[in-house]
Design a protein around this motif. Structure first.
Motif, mmCIF file in Angstrom:
data_model
loop_
_atom_site.group_PDB
_atom_site.id
_atom_site.type_symbol
_atom_site.label_atom_id
_atom_site.label_comp_id
_atom_site.label_asym_id
_atom_site.label_seq_id
_atom_site.Cartn_x
_atom_site.Cartn_y
_atom_site.Cartn_z
ATOM 1 N N GLN A 34 37.985 43.520 44.274
ATOM 2 C CA GLN A 34 37.206 42.708 45.222
ATOM 3 C C GLN A 34 37.900 41.405 45.563
ATOM 4 O O GLN A 34 38.442 40.725 44.692
ATOM 5 N N GLU A 35 37.869 41.098 46.832
ATOM 6 C CA GLU A 35 38.383 39.826 47.309
ATOM 7 C C GLU A 35 37.265 39.174 48.096
ATOM 8 O O GLU A 35 36.848 39.701 49.127
ATOM 9 N N ASP A 36 36.755 38.079 47.565
ATOM 10 C CA ASP A 36 35.594 37.428 48.166
ATOM 11 C C ASP A 36 35.996 36.122 48.830
ATOM 12 O O ASP A 36 36.623 35.275 48.194
ATOM 13 N N ILE A 37 35.622 35.981 50.081
ATOM 14 C CA ILE A 37 35.828 34.699 50.752
ATOM 15 C C ILE A 37 34.474 34.025 50.876
ATOM 16 O O ILE A 37 33.540 34.576 51.470
ATOM 17 N N VAL A 108 37.787 34.279 45.774
ATOM 18 C CA VAL A 108 37.701 34.733 44.382
ATOM 19 C C VAL A 108 38.166 36.188 44.331
ATOM 20 O O VAL A 108 37.694 37.020 45.111
ATOM 21 N N LYS A 109 39.108 36.475 43.419
ATOM 22 C CA LYS A 109 39.597 37.853 43.303
ATOM 23 C C LYS A 109 39.275 38.412 41.924
ATOM 24 O O LYS A 109 39.439 37.710 40.917
ATOM 25 N N LYS A 110 38.857 39.652 41.907
ATOM 26 C CA LYS A 110 38.593 40.270 40.608
ATOM 27 C C LYS A 110 38.650 41.789 40.690
ATOM 28 O O LYS A 110 38.599 42.369 41.780
ATOM 29 N N THR A 111 38.749 42.417 39.501
ATOM 30 C CA THR A 111 38.498 43.853 39.442
ATOM 31 C C THR A 111 37.156 44.010 38.742
ATOM 32 O O THR A 111 36.816 43.242 37.839
ATOM 33 N N ARG A 112 36.411 45.005 39.186
ATOM 34 C CA ARG A 112 35.059 45.222 38.657
ATOM 35 C C ARG A 112 34.892 46.703 38.361
ATOM 36 O O ARG A 112 35.117 47.544 39.237
ATOM 37 N N LYS A 113 34.514 47.007 37.112
ATOM 38 C CA LYS A 113 34.211 48.393 36.745
ATOM 39 C C LYS A 113 32.729 48.488 36.462
ATOM 40 O O LYS A 113 32.206 47.722 35.644
ATOM 41 N N ASN A 114 32.058 49.411 37.145
ATOM 42 C CA ASN A 114 30.598 49.489 37.065
ATOM 43 C C ASN A 114 30.112 50.675 36.241
ATOM 44 O O ASN A 114 30.659 51.776 36.327
#
Ligand code: ATP
Ligand code: CA
Ligand code: CA
Length: 180
Positions: A34-37, A108-114
């Motif tokens: 995810q890349e959130d602006i 904000v950048k992250k990897t997310r495992k759900n």
């Protein structure tokens, strides 16, 4: 429409270990990059009003989200409205935002495992510049149900860490030290 979640800065086990445990003991959902602006507003500081406007790229999909001010006493509860945006509209959305006084404030950048257990989504987040976090979000649950589930979840999985109400964006803006 109402988002209810708890965020925890993970100390132990490691994110990888917790992922292995969850793979055995929950339903694995998707993995996202995810890349959130985050936008701020010329006419009202969203930091003061506790609102958020965000354009998110998750894998190769885009969405625009509005979040209202936090309410409640436990974790974070707030209005959340999201619309999907097709890639070809992203540029025009950005232009509309600019024209009405919304400007890009931070990424904000992250990897997310759900993962899923009952009515709860558990997200394992690795946030660039911040470290590892676990978020638990309830779907159609009350604050006290979320609280009870979260307590049981961290007991069952022997999770140690610090619960925080502070957003990834605010943590990054504060220059949060990930070694803490
Ligand atoms: P989600 O749960 O929707 O996937 P996330 O987990 O990636 O989001 P959070 O930390 O839970 O990220 O939420 C994003 C936060 O950024 C919101 O709490 C919002 O209030 C905060 N925020 C938005 N704009 C600003 C700003 N200009 N200054 C400080 N904080 C902001
Ligand atoms: Ca969150
Ligand atoms: Ca959430």
């Amino acid at each position: 429409m109402i988002e209810r979640e708890v965020k925890l800065k993970l100390k132990s086990p490691s994110l990888e270990e917790l992922e292995k445990l969850l793979e055995r003991r929950s339903v694995k959902l998707d993995e996202e990059v995810q890349e959130d602006i985050y936008f701020n507003y010329k006419y009202r500081d969203f930091k003061d009003s506790d609102e958020a406007v965000r354009l998110r790229k998750s894998n190769n999909e885009y969405e625009l989200t509005y979040k209202g001010p936090k309410t409640g006493n436990y974790g974070k509860s707030r209005e959340e409205i999201t619309v999907r945006i097709s890639e070809k509209d992203v540029q025009n959305i950005n232009i509309i935002m600019e024209r009405i006084g919304l400007y890009k404030a931070f990424t904000v950048k992250k990897t997310r495992k759900n993962f899923k257990i009952d009515s709860y989504i558990i997200s394992l987040d690795r946030v660039e510049g911040l470290g590892d976090f676990v978020e638990v979000e309830g779907q159609d649950v009350t604050e006290s149900q979320l609280k009870d589930f979260f307590q049981k979840f961290i007991d069952d999985f022997q999770i140690k860490g610090e619960v925080t109400n502070i957003s990834y964006l605010e943590l990054l803006l504060r220059g949060y030290d990930k070694s803490k």
